[in-house]
Write an enzyme that holds these catalytic residues in place. Structure first.
Site, PDB file in Angstrom:
ATOM      1  CB  THR A   1      66.475  51.144  81.170  1.00 31.34           C
ATOM      2  OG1 THR A   1      65.211  51.651  80.786  1.00 31.34           O
ATOM      3  CG2 THR A   1      66.347  50.595  82.592  1.00 31.34           C
TER       4      THR A   1
ATOM      5  CE  LYS B   1      69.193  47.340  82.951  1.00 28.65           C
ATOM      6  NZ  LYS B   1      70.312  46.546  82.332  1.00 28.65           N
TER       7      LYS B   1
ATOM      8  CD  GLU C   1      61.004  50.669  81.214  1.00 21.73           C
ATOM      9  OE1 GLU C   1      60.517  50.039  82.155  1.00 21.73           O
ATOM     10  OE2 GLU C   1      60.754  50.436  80.024  1.00 21.73           O
TER      11      GLU C   1
HETATM   12  P1  NAD Z   1      67.409  41.551  74.851  1.00 20.83           P
HETATM   13  O1  NAD Z   1      66.409  40.931  75.770  1.00 20.83           O
HETATM   14  O2  NAD Z   1      67.102  41.657  73.404  1.00 20.83           O
HETATM   15  O3  NAD Z   1      68.804  40.773  74.966  1.00 20.83           O
HETATM   16  C1  NAD Z   1      69.347  40.369  76.178  1.00 20.83           C
HETATM   17  C2  NAD Z   1      70.483  39.392  75.899  1.00 20.83           C
HETATM   18  O4  NAD Z   1      71.042  38.993  77.158  1.00 20.83           O
HETATM   19  C3  NAD Z   1      70.038  38.128  75.183  1.00 20.83           C
HETATM   20  O5  NAD Z   1      70.921  37.833  74.138  1.00 20.83           O
HETATM   21  C4  NAD Z   1      70.088  37.061  76.258  1.00 20.83           C
HETATM   22  O6  NAD Z   1      70.385  35.766  75.767  1.00 20.83           O
HETATM   23  C5  NAD Z   1      71.215  37.589  77.145  1.00 20.83           C
HETATM   24  N1  NAD Z   1      71.116  37.107  78.528  1.00 20.83           N
HETATM   25  C6  NAD Z   1      70.018  37.094  79.329  1.00 20.83           C
HETATM   26  N2  NAD Z   1      70.318  36.558  80.528  1.00 20.83           N
HETATM   27  C7  NAD Z   1      71.646  36.237  80.484  1.00 20.83           C
HETATM   28  C8  NAD Z   1      72.542  35.675  81.421  1.00 20.83           C
HETATM   29  N3  NAD Z   1      72.138  35.309  82.656  1.00 20.83           N
HETATM   30  N4  NAD Z   1      73.826  35.485  81.051  1.00 20.83           N
HETATM   31  C9  NAD Z   1      74.241  35.849  79.806  1.00 20.83           C
HETATM   32  N5  NAD Z   1      73.439  36.369  78.882  1.00 20.83           N
HETATM   33  C10 NAD Z   1      72.140  36.569  79.214  1.00 20.83           C
HETATM   34  O7  NAD Z   1      67.723  42.967  75.490  1.00 20.83           O
HETATM   35  P2  NAD Z   1      68.057  44.349  74.758  1.00 20.83           P
HETATM   36  O8  NAD Z   1      66.790  45.033  74.405  1.00 20.83           O
HETATM   37  O9  NAD Z   1      69.077  44.096  73.723  1.00 20.83           O
HETATM   38  O10 NAD Z   1      68.693  45.156  75.995  1.00 20.83           O
HETATM   39  C11 NAD Z   1      70.084  45.064  76.265  1.00 20.83           C
HETATM   40  C12 NAD Z   1      70.399  45.895  77.494  1.00 20.83           C
HETATM   41  O11 NAD Z   1      70.032  47.243  77.255  1.00 20.83           O
HETATM   42  C13 NAD Z   1      69.628  45.473  78.748  1.00 20.83           C
HETATM   43  O12 NAD Z   1      70.494  45.600  79.858  1.00 20.83           O
HETATM   44  C14 NAD Z   1      68.486  46.472  78.850  1.00 20.83           C
HETATM   45  O13 NAD Z   1      68.091  46.669  80.185  1.00 20.83           O
HETATM   46  C15 NAD Z   1      69.153  47.709  78.275  1.00 20.83           C
HETATM   47  N6  NAD Z   1      68.245  48.680  77.622  1.00 20.83           N
HETATM   48  C16 NAD Z   1      67.364  48.258  76.653  1.00 20.83           C
HETATM   49  C17 NAD Z   1      66.570  49.200  75.999  1.00 20.83           C
HETATM   50  C18 NAD Z   1      65.608  48.800  74.906  1.00 20.83           C
HETATM   51  O14 NAD Z   1      64.853  49.656  74.423  1.00 20.83           O
HETATM   52  N7  NAD Z   1      65.599  47.556  74.452  1.00 20.83           N
HETATM   53  C19 NAD Z   1      66.664  50.553  76.351  1.00 20.83           C
HETATM   54  C20 NAD Z   1      67.559  50.933  77.374  1.00 20.83           C
HETATM   55  C21 NAD Z   1      68.359  49.984  77.976  1.00 20.83           C
HETATM   56  O1  DAU Z   2      62.614  52.849  78.165  1.00 23.59           O
HETATM   57  C1  DAU Z   2      63.586  51.864  77.921  1.00 23.59           C
HETATM   58  C2  DAU Z   2      62.925  50.500  77.969  1.00 23.59           C
HETATM   59  O2  DAU Z   2      62.171  50.380  76.776  1.00 23.59           O
HETATM   60  C3  DAU Z   2      63.933  49.361  78.108  1.00 23.59           C
HETATM   61  O3  DAU Z   2      64.600  49.467  79.324  1.00 23.59           O
HETATM   62  C4  DAU Z   2      63.205  48.007  78.026  1.00 23.59           C
HETATM   63  O4  DAU Z   2      64.153  46.946  78.049  1.00 23.59           O
HETATM   64  C5  DAU Z   2      62.438  47.963  76.724  1.00 23.59           C
HETATM   65  O5  DAU Z   2      61.698  46.756  76.646  1.00 23.59           O
HETATM   66  C6  DAU Z   2      61.491  49.158  76.620  1.00 23.59           C
HETATM   67  O6  DAU Z   2      60.443  49.064  77.629  1.00 23.59           O
HETATM   68  P1  DAU Z   2      58.923  49.448  77.282  1.00 23.59           P
HETATM   69  O7  DAU Z   2      58.045  48.775  78.259  1.00 23.59           O
HETATM   70  O8  DAU Z   2      58.785  50.916  77.095  1.00 23.59           O
HETATM   71  O9  DAU Z   2      58.837  48.764  75.821  1.00 23.59           O
HETATM   72  P2  DAU Z   2      57.655  47.930  75.114  1.00 23.59           P
HETATM   73  O10 DAU Z   2      58.041  47.792  73.682  1.00 23.59           O
HETATM   74  O11 DAU Z   2      57.307  46.693  75.858  1.00 23.59           O
HETATM   75  O12 DAU Z   2      56.418  48.929  75.218  1.00 23.59           O
HETATM   76  C7  DAU Z   2      56.500  50.228  74.662  1.00 23.59           C
HETATM   77  C8  DAU Z   2      55.170  50.902  74.935  1.00 23.59           C
HETATM   78  O13 DAU Z   2      54.156  50.246  74.163  1.00 23.59           O
HETATM   79  C9  DAU Z   2      54.718  50.800  76.391  1.00 23.59           C
HETATM   80  O14 DAU Z   2      54.041  51.992  76.754  1.00 23.59           O
HETATM   81  C10 DAU Z   2      53.750  49.626  76.393  1.00 23.59           C
HETATM   82  C11 DAU Z   2      53.123  49.700  75.001  1.00 23.59           C
HETATM   83  N1  DAU Z   2      52.720  48.394  74.405  1.00 23.59           N
HETATM   84  C12 DAU Z   2      53.630  47.392  74.386  1.00 23.59           C
HETATM   85  C13 DAU Z   2      53.290  46.159  73.849  1.00 23.59           C
HETATM   86  C14 DAU Z   2      54.284  45.020  73.832  1.00 23.59           C
HETATM   87  C15 DAU Z   2      51.463  48.261  73.868  1.00 23.59           C
HETATM   88  O15 DAU Z   2      50.646  49.193  73.872  1.00 23.59           O
HETATM   89  N2  DAU Z   2      51.132  47.051  73.334  1.00 23.59           N
HETATM   90  C16 DAU Z   2      51.981  45.987  73.316  1.00 23.59           C
HETATM   91  O16 DAU Z   2      51.602  44.891  72.831  1.00 23.59           O
END
Ligand code: NAD
Ligand code: DAU
Length: 357
Positions: free
Chosen positions: A133, A163, A135
């Site tokens: 990420t 991470k 972050e």
């Molecule tokens: P998510 O929370 O939707 O999914 C995570 C998955 O991992 C789930 O299916 C969960 O069951 C599985 N999991 C959790 N713990 C586990 C374990 N111990 N063993 C096996 N499986 C397990 O997450 P996401 O948003 O799909 O993110 C996926 C990856 O991408 C993460 O590594 C996250 O850090 C990274 N990432 C996410 C974002 C974002 O915006 N969502 C952005 C950048 C990077």
């Molecule tokens: O930047 C990549 C990351 O983006 C990933 O690594 C994380 O797994 C993913 O969850 C996401 O993190 P954020 O904290 O940026 O995502 P989130 O959707 O939780 O929040 C996005 C922005 O919105 C953040 O500034 C917090 C704000 N927010 C979030 C929620 C849930 C609100 O204002 N209200 C809310 O209820």
């Protein structure tokens, strides 16, 4: 030939598995513990498809992971499995340390053991792709340059610290043991199957239910937004052609303050599903800020473009329209993920008494 995907039941992992099998017949072994965030309904389109082997299990279970390597002999690992929600990491960091740090360590060790048994030519082709990420780089001021791959690591939340730790482990396994690793650091994804604890899907499902749309603080925190299928194509590109041991930032060139994101969702819903109660914007409420809330993330994605020719295809207006449309078209998916445990989380996080300290 096959690839081992971890966390392929979650938001990005499931999109990746669907995307992979729409481009290739190479089988996917999908290891996922199915935590609250994992959902087999995300993979319903693959029922009966022999190219997809789902294994319910934990990446920390070294014996299980070792068996999967021995049985399926994957040519690559794509590691998504993680605890991913910043707010949950503030309430309970332990699970993040276990899965994101210990789990990545355990997976690296099993990958290294398997890789060490391979003949030289196959060893050279093996890849461990770690999905991370933006972050980990910390928070930017309003005029700071966007994160490059050289930006110092300055994680601020338990999630981003876990991470960052996992990124360091991956780097070290390459430098010390020679494991052929790739790391991608991506910005905020959005799109189908996004669990409604995160900003965009939470705003869509709350608006449709006539519930408040909680914006943290002043709503001027900025994120870079990338449509999830673009992230999937970025990962495929790096896995195919990325230089071993390198990291690549993946981003959407879409820096947007949260306030504007929520307004956009409301406007799209006003157009596509007008409410008899009036415009959805009336539901917006400003609530207590997230502790340690990073102000701004911005990704400089020029390296992946320069070296590998990858750029996102979706604009924010086109991607967010597709996303809102997907949630409107999939009410059953939404209803099923809003389980008792989900309601408990929402009540805890957004009740007036919510205090992570
Ligand atoms: P998510 O929370 O939707 O999914 C995570 C998955 O991992 C789930 O299916 C969960 O069951 C599985 N999991 C959790 N713990 C586990 C374990 N111990 N063993 C096996 N499986 C397990 O997450 P996401 O948003 O799909 O993110 C996926 C990856 O991408 C993460 O590594 C996250 O850090 C990274 N990432 C996410 C974002 C974002 O915006 N969502 C952005 C950048 C990077
Ligand atoms: O930047 C990549 C990351 O983006 C990933 O690594 C994380 O797994 C993913 O969850 C996401 O993190 P954020 O904290 O940026 O995502 P989130 O959707 O939780 O929040 C996005 C922005 O919105 C953040 O500034 C917090 C704000 N927010 C979030 C929620 C849930 C609100 O204002 N209200 C809310 O209820």
């Amino acid at each position: 030939m096959a690839i081992l995907v971890t966390g392929g039941g979650g938001f990005i992992g499931a999109n990746f598995v669907l995307d992979w099998l729409s481009h290739s017949d190479e089988p996917v072994i999908n290891l996922d513990a199915l935590t609250y965030a994992g959902n087999l309904e995300n993979l319903a389109a693959l029922r009966g498809d022999t190219r997809h082997v789902f294994v319910k299990g934990d990446i920390c279970d070294a014996a299980l992971v070792g068996r999967l390597f021995a049985e399926y002999r994957p040519r690559a690992v794509v590691h998504f499995a993680a605890e991913s929600h910043v707010d949950r990491s503030i309430h309970g960091p332990g699970a993040f340390m276990r899965t994101n740090v210990e789990g990545t360590f355990s997976l690296l060790e099993q990958a290294r053991a398997f890789w060490g048994t391979l003949p030289a030519a196959v060893r050279a082709q093996f890849r461990f792709h770690h999905v991370s990420t933006d972050e980990v780089y910390g928070s930017l001021g309003p005029t700071d340059a966007a994160f490059t791959e050289e930006h110092p690591y300055q994680p601020n939340s338990p999630y981003s610290a876990s991470k960052a730790a996992s990124d360091h482990l991956v780097r070290a396994w390459h430098h010390t043991y020679g494991l052929p690793v790739l790391t991608t650091n991506c910005s905020n994804n959005y799109g189908p199957y996004h669990f409604p604890e995160k900003l965009i899907p939470l705003m869509i499902v709350n608006a449709l239910a006539g519930e408040p749309l909680p914006i943290y603080g002043d709503g001027m925190n900025v994120r870079d937004w990338l449509y999830v299928r673009d992230h999937c194509s970025g990962i495929r590109t790096v896995l195919e052609r990325g230089r071993v041991g390198e990291t690549y930032n993946i981003g959407g060139w879409n820096e947007i303050p949260n306030r504007d994101i929520v307004q956009t969702v409301c406007s799209l819903l006003d157009e596509l599903r007008p409410s008899p109660a009036g415009p959805y914007g009336h539901l917006i409420t400003h609530v207590t800020d997230r502790p340690g809330h990073d102000r701004r993330y911005a990704i400089d994605a020029r390296k992946i473009e320069r070296e590998l020719g990858w750029r996102p295809t979706e604009t924010f207006p086109s991607g967010i329209r597709k996303t809102v449309r997907w949630y409107l078209d999939n009410p059953d998916w939404v209803a099923h993920v809003q389980s008792g445990a989900y309601r408990e989380w929402v009540d805890r996080q957004y009740s007036a008494a919510s205090d992570p300290t």
